[in-house]
Design a protein around this motif. Structure first.
Motif, PDB file in Angstrom:
ATOM      1  N   ARG A   1       0.758  -1.284  -0.172  1.00 33.14           N
ATOM      2  CA  ARG A   1      -0.063   0.167   0.308  1.00 33.14           C
ATOM      3  C   ARG A   1       0.685   1.675  -0.062  1.00 33.14           C
ATOM      4  O   ARG A   1       1.838   1.311   0.443  1.00 33.14           O
ATOM      5  N   ALA A   2       0.221   2.268  -0.764  1.00 33.77           N
ATOM      6  CA  ALA A   2       1.016   3.385  -0.447  1.00 33.77           C
ATOM      7  C   ALA A   2       0.691   3.812   0.772  1.00 33.77           C
ATOM      8  O   ALA A   2      -0.486   3.604   1.538  1.00 33.77           O
ATOM      9  N   ARG A   3       1.980   4.866   1.252  1.00 31.28           N
ATOM     10  CA  ARG A   3       1.890   4.959   2.771  1.00 31.28           C
ATOM     11  C   ARG A   3       0.603   6.134   2.735  1.00 31.28           C
ATOM     12  O   ARG A   3       0.848   7.457   1.372  1.00 31.28           O
ATOM     13  N   GLN A   4      -0.151   6.168   3.844  1.00 27.65           N
ATOM     14  CA  GLN A   4      -1.426   6.502   4.139  1.00 27.65           C
ATOM     15  C   GLN A   4      -0.803   7.644   4.990  1.00 27.65           C
ATOM     16  O   GLN A   4      -0.364   7.791   6.541  1.00 27.65           O
ATOM     17  N   GLN A   5      -2.034   8.457   5.749  1.00 25.27           N
ATOM     18  CA  GLN A   5      -1.745   9.151   6.817  1.00 25.27           C
ATOM     19  C   GLN A   5      -1.966   8.082   8.016  1.00 25.27           C
ATOM     20  O   GLN A   5      -1.547   8.583   8.634  1.00 25.27           O
ATOM     21  N   GLY A   6      -2.198   6.747   7.725  1.00 29.75           N
ATOM     22  CA  GLY A   6      -2.730   6.492   8.824  1.00 29.75           C
ATOM     23  C   GLY A   6      -4.097   6.188   9.325  1.00 29.75           C
ATOM     24  O   GLY A   6      -5.431   7.277   9.544  1.00 29.75           O
ATOM     25  N   SER A   7      -4.715   5.437  10.622  1.00 28.15           N
ATOM     26  CA  SER A   7      -5.974   5.231  11.354  1.00 28.15           C
ATOM     27  C   SER A   7      -5.566   6.993  12.208  1.00 28.15           C
ATOM     28  O   SER A   7      -4.602   7.234  12.682  1.00 28.15           O
ATOM     29  N   ALA A   8      -6.626   6.789  12.631  1.00 28.59           N
ATOM     30  CA  ALA A   8      -6.286   7.972  14.308  1.00 28.59           C
ATOM     31  C   ALA A   8      -5.951   7.377  15.148  1.00 28.59           C
ATOM     32  O   ALA A   8      -4.884   8.066  15.580  1.00 28.59           O
ATOM     33  N   LEU A   9      -5.514   5.949  15.206  1.00 26.33           N
ATOM     34  CA  LEU A   9      -5.244   5.698  16.546  1.00 26.33           C
ATOM     35  C   LEU A   9      -3.126   5.655  15.854  1.00 26.33           C
ATOM     36  O   LEU A   9      -3.265   6.211  16.679  1.00 26.33           O
ATOM     37  N   ARG A  10      -2.758   5.309  14.878  1.00 27.41           N
ATOM     38  CA  ARG A  10      -1.656   5.861  14.503  1.00 27.41           C
ATOM     39  C   ARG A  10      -1.043   6.975  14.605  1.00 27.41           C
ATOM     40  O   ARG A  10       0.230   7.501  15.222  1.00 27.41           O
ATOM     41  N   ARG A  11      -1.982   8.305  13.952  1.00 28.21           N
ATOM     42  CA  ARG A  11      -2.483  10.138  14.315  1.00 28.21           C
ATOM     43  C   ARG A  11      -2.236   9.787  15.887  1.00 28.21           C
ATOM     44  O   ARG A  11      -0.792  10.749  15.979  1.00 28.21           O
ATOM     45  N   LEU A  12      -2.752   9.469  16.696  1.00 27.10           N
ATOM     46  CA  LEU A  12      -2.165   9.771  17.930  1.00 27.10           C
ATOM     47  C   LEU A  12      -0.963   9.107  18.713  1.00 27.10           C
ATOM     48  O   LEU A  12      -0.436   9.596  19.450  1.00 27.10           O
ATOM     49  N   ALA A  13      -0.571   7.677  18.494  1.00 28.24           N
ATOM     50  CA  ALA A  13       0.199   7.734  18.193  1.00 28.24           C
ATOM     51  C   ALA A  13       1.865   8.989  18.130  1.00 28.24           C
ATOM     52  O   ALA A  13       2.337   9.037  19.037  1.00 28.24           O
ATOM     53  N   ARG A  14       1.845   8.468  16.949  1.00 26.99           N
ATOM     54  CA  ARG A  14       2.246   9.959  16.220  1.00 26.99           C
ATOM     55  C   ARG A  14       2.413  11.301  16.936  1.00 26.99           C
ATOM     56  O   ARG A  14       3.273  11.696  17.316  1.00 26.99           O
ATOM     57  N   ARG A  15       1.601  11.955  17.572  1.00 34.55           N
ATOM     58  CA  ARG A  15       1.340  13.187  18.321  1.00 34.55           C
ATOM     59  C   ARG A  15       1.787  12.685  19.503  1.00 34.55           C
ATOM     60  O   ARG A  15       3.052  13.724  20.135  1.00 34.55           O
ATOM     61  N   GLY A  16       1.757  11.512  20.670  1.00 38.35           N
ATOM     62  CA  GLY A  16       2.449  11.152  21.697  1.00 38.35           C
ATOM     63  C   GLY A  16       3.760  11.228  21.194  1.00 38.35           C
ATOM     64  O   GLY A  16       4.726  11.862  22.752  1.00 38.35           O
ATOM     65  N   ARG A  17       4.779  10.887  20.154  1.00 38.64           N
ATOM     66  CA  ARG A  17       5.916  10.699  20.144  1.00 38.64           C
ATOM     67  C   ARG A  17       5.968  11.916  20.035  1.00 38.64           C
ATOM     68  O   ARG A  17       7.750  12.022  20.643  1.00 38.64           O
ATOM     69  N   ALA A  18       5.377  12.813  19.361  1.00 38.74           N
ATOM     70  CA  ALA A  18       6.282  13.980  19.191  1.00 38.74           C
ATOM     71  C   ALA A  18       6.026  14.781  20.565  1.00 38.74           C
ATOM     72  O   ALA A  18       7.073  15.501  20.702  1.00 38.74           O
ATOM     73  N   ALA A  19       5.487  15.392  21.291  1.00 38.03           N
ATOM     74  CA  ALA A  19       5.087  15.338  22.385  1.00 38.03           C
ATOM     75  C   ALA A  19       6.023  14.955  23.327  1.00 38.03           C
ATOM     76  O   ALA A  19       6.619  15.680  24.586  1.00 38.03           O
ATOM     77  N   ALA A  20       6.718  14.071  23.565  1.00 35.73           N
ATOM     78  CA  ALA A  20       7.684  13.558  24.515  1.00 35.73           C
ATOM     79  C   ALA A  20       8.961  13.412  24.312  1.00 35.73           C
ATOM     80  O   ALA A  20       9.796  14.283  23.409  1.00 35.73           O
TER      81      ALA A  20
END
Length: 89
Positions: free
Chosen positions: A70-89
């Motif tokens: 699959r082409a890289r997508q924005q991802g699910s809401a769960l994946r977006r949440l995980a990315r935001r949490g990592r960025a904030a950490a």
């Protein structure tokens, strides 16, 4: 008419299997979130996508189409949440 019943039974069984798979992942994701392990959350999200897709493909007789690339997508809401949490950490 019997063939319709068989199709409905098979679809229901697949749905039940997908529900059980989802329930297992919900527990695992909740445990990872409680442990503040956002990397694990992201891995679990990717694993769920893979496992659910594989389950459907196998049950529908389409396993020969796997692996899907699959082409890289924005991802699910769960994946977006995980990315935001990592960025904030």
């Amino acid at each position: 008419m019997n063939s319709n019943l068989e199709v409905n039974d098979m679809a229901r069984t697949l749905v039940e299997e997908l529900d059980a798979l989802h329930d297992e992942y919900v527990v695992a994701v909740n445990e990872a979130v409680a442990a503040n392990d956002l990397g694990r959350v992201e891995r679990l999200a990717a694993d769920y996508d893979h496992d659910a897709t594989t389950l459907v493909a196998e049950r529908e007789g389409r396993a020969h189409l796997l692996p899907l690339v699959r082409a890289r997508q924005q991802g699910s809401a769960l994946r977006r949440l995980a990315r935001r949490g990592r960025a904030a950490a």
